[in-house]
Design an enzyme around this catalytic site. Sequence first.
Site, PDB file in Angstrom:
ATOM      1  N   HIS A 178      -2.357   7.402   7.407  1.00 43.14           N
ATOM      2  CA  HIS A 178      -1.368   8.293   6.779  1.00 43.14           C
ATOM      3  C   HIS A 178      -2.029   9.606   6.340  1.00 43.14           C
ATOM      4  O   HIS A 178      -1.409  10.667   6.413  1.00 43.14           O
ATOM      5  CB  HIS A 178      -0.735   7.638   5.543  1.00 43.14           C
ATOM      6  N   CYS A 211       5.993  -0.358   7.557  1.00 42.16           N
ATOM      7  CA  CYS A 211       5.636   0.848   6.806  1.00 42.16           C
ATOM      8  C   CYS A 211       6.831   1.278   5.971  1.00 42.16           C
ATOM      9  O   CYS A 211       7.964   1.298   6.465  1.00 42.16           O
ATOM     10  CB  CYS A 211       5.232   1.958   7.764  1.00 42.16           C
ATOM     11  N   LEU A 212       6.575   1.627   4.725  1.00 40.63           N
ATOM     12  CA  LEU A 212       7.654   2.079   3.843  1.00 40.63           C
ATOM     13  C   LEU A 212       8.287   3.371   4.372  1.00 40.63           C
ATOM     14  O   LEU A 212       9.429   3.668   4.023  1.00 40.63           O
ATOM     15  CB  LEU A 212       7.119   2.301   2.424  1.00 40.63           C
ATOM     16  N   HIS A 257      -4.328   1.350   7.835  1.00 40.74           N
ATOM     17  CA  HIS A 257      -2.957   1.891   7.903  1.00 40.74           C
ATOM     18  C   HIS A 257      -2.804   3.071   6.933  1.00 40.74           C
ATOM     19  O   HIS A 257      -2.241   4.112   7.291  1.00 40.74           O
ATOM     20  CB  HIS A 257      -1.977   0.755   7.569  1.00 40.74           C
ATOM     21  N   GLN A 286       3.047   9.981   1.902  1.00 42.13           N
ATOM     22  CA  GLN A 286       4.357   9.318   1.946  1.00 42.13           C
ATOM     23  C   GLN A 286       5.258   9.765   0.794  1.00 42.13           C
ATOM     24  O   GLN A 286       6.475   9.617   0.870  1.00 42.13           O
ATOM     25  CB  GLN A 286       4.193   7.793   1.885  1.00 42.13           C
ATOM     26  N   GLY A 335       0.844  -1.199   0.000  1.00 43.12           N
ATOM     27  CA  GLY A 335       0.000   0.000   0.000  1.00 43.12           C
ATOM     28  C   GLY A 335       0.870   1.235   0.000  1.00 43.12           C
ATOM     29  O   GLY A 335       2.057   1.167   0.338  1.00 43.12           O
TER      30      GLY A 335
HETATM   31  O1  GNR Z   1       4.072  -2.601   2.498  1.00 47.71           O
HETATM   32  C1  GNR Z   1       3.452  -2.487   3.565  1.00 47.71           C
HETATM   33  N1  GNR Z   1       3.189  -3.596   4.302  1.00 47.71           N
HETATM   34  C2  GNR Z   1       2.350  -3.607   5.392  1.00 47.71           C
HETATM   35  C3  GNR Z   1       2.371  -4.722   6.209  1.00 47.71           C
HETATM   36  C4  GNR Z   1       1.542  -4.806   7.305  1.00 47.71           C
HETATM   37  C5  GNR Z   1       0.678  -3.776   7.587  1.00 47.71           C
HETATM   38  C6  GNR Z   1       0.660  -2.632   6.793  1.00 47.71           C
HETATM   39  C7  GNR Z   1       1.491  -2.553   5.709  1.00 47.71           C
HETATM   40  S1  GNR Z   1       1.430  -1.138   4.688  1.00 47.71           S
HETATM   41  C8  GNR Z   1       3.062  -1.152   4.058  1.00 47.71           C
HETATM   42  C9  GNR Z   1       3.231  -0.077   3.003  1.00 47.71           C
HETATM   43  C10 GNR Z   1       3.028   1.281   3.643  1.00 47.71           C
HETATM   44  O2  GNR Z   1       3.813   1.799   4.382  1.00 47.71           O
HETATM   45  N2  GNR Z   1       1.897   1.896   3.408  1.00 47.71           N
HETATM   46  O3  GNR Z   1       1.647   3.064   3.983  1.00 47.71           O
HETATM   47 NI    NI Z   2       2.772   3.112   5.826  1.00 46.84          NI
END
Ligand code: GNR
Ligand code: NI
Length: 167
Positions: free
Chosen positions: A137, A91-92, A133, A51, A46
Amino acid sequence: MAILPILHFPDPRLRNQAQPVAKVDDETRALLDDMLETMYAAPGIGLAAPQVNVAKRVIVIDISEERNDPHYFVNPEILTQRGNEVFEEGCLSVPNIYENVERAAWVRVQALGRDGQPYELEADGLLAVCIQHEIDHLEGKLFVDYLSELKRGRIRKKMEKWRRHTL
Ligand code: GNR
Ligand code: NI
């Protein structure tokens, strides 16, 4: 199409409230396409516009193994939520950190699609986690905000060290 740079915690720009999109036009679609490419390249499941330093209520998600099932959410709203479930999240914008977070187990969400048409989606499991999630953001909220002050402080220190070594 372009791969956009991703902001990292504790960048204050991740804390801004994202603004609704007035109209899903070609500029919005270009953003959705760039975000999808950025998410696939990362790789992630996601990505929310804040971001990539765009303060708009725009999200892309693809939880499929094959990476061929993109979901587009413009101005998403959670209509209903049920239950609670703990899931290990990453989270990235907080690389290499994985922690348990409790969220609703089931959500019904309304959004505009890539074509600007409103639609509704029910989700559980990983998709429900990811939707919540990403919507966080848009409110300037990160998964580390659900952790203790102590843990968040440690993560901030790790991130600052990681930044010095890798960027
Ligand atoms: O790539 C992502 N993996 C993930 C794993 C568990 C719960 C949420 C996520 S979202 C994350 C990508 C991201 O930071 N999206 O904002
Ligand atoms: Ni995230």
